[in-house]
Design an enzyme around this catalytic site. Structure first.
Site, PDB file in Angstrom:
ATOM      1  CB  CYS A 133       4.665   8.405   3.001  1.00  3.97           C
ATOM      2  SG  CYS A 133       6.310   8.892   2.474  1.00  3.97           S
ATOM      3  CB  CYS A 151       6.642  11.354   4.541  1.00  2.00           C
ATOM      4  SG  CYS A 151       6.517  11.070   2.790  1.00  2.00           S
ATOM      5  CG  ASP A 152       4.412  10.794   7.655  1.00  2.46           C
ATOM      6  OD1 ASP A 152       4.896  11.882   7.323  1.00  2.46           O
ATOM      7  OD2 ASP A 152       3.333  10.362   7.237  1.00  2.46           O
TER       8      ASP A 152
END
Lengths: 110, 309
Positions: B138, B141-142
């Protein structure tokens, strides 16, 4: 009404490492979809484990240092701390029964 | 997260992504008692998208999680119930279908399968070991953990190109590693990645191994044409190599295609009267939120007809 408390880099030592009970720290950020997906599950667990495990949320955008110190490179990451030490590290979305098992193990002394 | 109110429904929907949620809006609004069974959390694969740009009606786009949470609230408002449990089997006895989950049994007249697809892993050494330590699924997200670092994206479809562009906000360099010599992504995404100064594309290349000590440090790559192996130093690797329909429990129950997706007719009925398939789990799906939502409506309306027949 949220059952989890917000914790910051500055308060991490006092609220997590020096805590008397195990603490689950939910590392999250506002831009992270899976973090929002797991939020209601963590909230439900916070209700079930009230008094036995403390639940904290750490926004890695506002507080990047703790995440960096513990090598968090992916969110959501849920870490369980006991007596100042990390005892579990769960990366990514997991269903509730799996998270319950991790907490039960931490409470049992694992 | 209270338990379900009963065990018998008009409609059971399996899967809480856009297809299932859209179906739920339609069936619940049609006054059919509806139970949604979701094994993880609400939202499906689209929650990994920070901004959905091509869902009609949102001029400036909408966050994937925001869109699906709104769909869930909308279906719930009309009376849909939700439980969080994993479906392990479906049994058919005439008009009655029994859905078995890890924790119980539920019956319904119609079942709408909207279980979607699960992200495929690379399946190379180091992938499991370094998940969360530089291996990610992701970018939204990261990405921020890789500020001013070099990262790789593996894959060549729409998801991979979207992830690569997302990562340019943080990383100093993004290398797309793709096993073919052309991208499968839409033209607009191809143009965006090819013209981006931070993105480099490594064609005809596969990852053999993810290497590092405590976190990802480099990738062992191989050119599929020359067979030459190289090492690429990276701090992160984002895996975006497609997805697999989540139909493991349906083998022998429904007709599946070569990749395991459910074969349906024009009513989206899956060869068994009263069982419908929608979204990414359906053979021939174009894997878009709008088509998943469309599928949900088609299946819901036809489920309603089947129930009242």
């Amino acid at each position: 009404m949220s059952k989890s408390e917000e914790v910051t880099d500055a308060k991490f030592d006092e609220m997590v490492l020096k805590a008397k009970t195990p603490v689950l720290v939910d590392f999250w950020a506002p831009w992270c979809g899976p973090c929002k997906m797991i939020e209601p599950i963590v909230e439900a667990l916070a209700g079930e484990y009230e008094g036995k495990v403390s639940f904290m949320r750490m926004n890695v955008d506002d507080s990047p240092n703790t995440a960096q110190q513990y090598g968090v490179m992916s969110i959501p990451t849920l870490m369980v701390f006991k007596n100042g030490q990390p005892v579990s590290n769960i990366v990514g979305f997991r269903p509730k029964p799996e998270l319950s098992k991790v907490l039960d193990k931490a409470l049992a002394g694992g | 997260m209270a338990g379900p109110k009963k065990n018998k429904y008009d409609v059971i929907i399996i899967g809480g992504g856009p297809a299932g949620l859209s179906a739920g809006i339609y069936t619940a609004r049609a006054r059919l008692s509806t139970l949604l069974i979701e094994k993880g959390g609400i939202g499906g694969q689209i929650i990994n998208s920070e901004m959905v740009e091509n869902y009609p009606g949102f001029t400036n786009g909408i966050g994937g999680i925001d869109l699906t949470q709104a769909m869930h609230q909308q279906a719930t408002k009309f009376g849909m119930e939700t439980i969080y449990d994993e479906v392990t089997g479906i049994k058919v006895a005439g008009k009655q279908k029994t859905v078995t989950t890890a924790q119980g049994k539920f019956t319904a007249t119609a079942v709408i399968i909207a279980g979607g697809a699960v992200r495929q892993k690379l399946g190379v050494p180091g992938e499991a070991e370094f998940t969360g330590k530089g291996v990610s699924y992701c970018a939204t997200c990261d990405g921020a953990f890789f500020r001013d670092k070099t990262v790789a994206v593996v894959g060549g479809g729409n998801a991979a190109t979207t992830e690569a562009l997302e990562l340019t906000k943080f990383a100093k360099k993004v290398v797309i590693i793709h096993r073919r010599n052309e991208l499968r992504a839409t033209q607009i995404m191809q143009e965006r990645v090819k013209s981006h100064p931070k993105i480099k594309i490594s064609w005809d290349t596969v990852v053999l191994e993810i290497l590092g000590d405590k976190a990802v440090e480099k990738l062992k790559l191989q050119n599929v044409k020359t067979k030459k192996e190289t090492l690429l130093p990276v701090s992160g690797v984002f895996v975006s190599v497609g997805s697999q329909p989540a139909t493991g429990y349906l083998k022998g129950v429904l007709k599946l295609d070569a990749v395991g997706a459910i074969v349906t007719d024009e009513k989206l009925e899956a060869g068994v009267p009263g069982i419908f398939a929608t979204g990414d789990i359906r053979s021939g799906s174009i894997r878009q939120v709008v088509s998943a939502a469309g599928d949900g409506a088609v299946a819901a309306v036809n489920a309603g007809k089947y129930i009242s027949e």
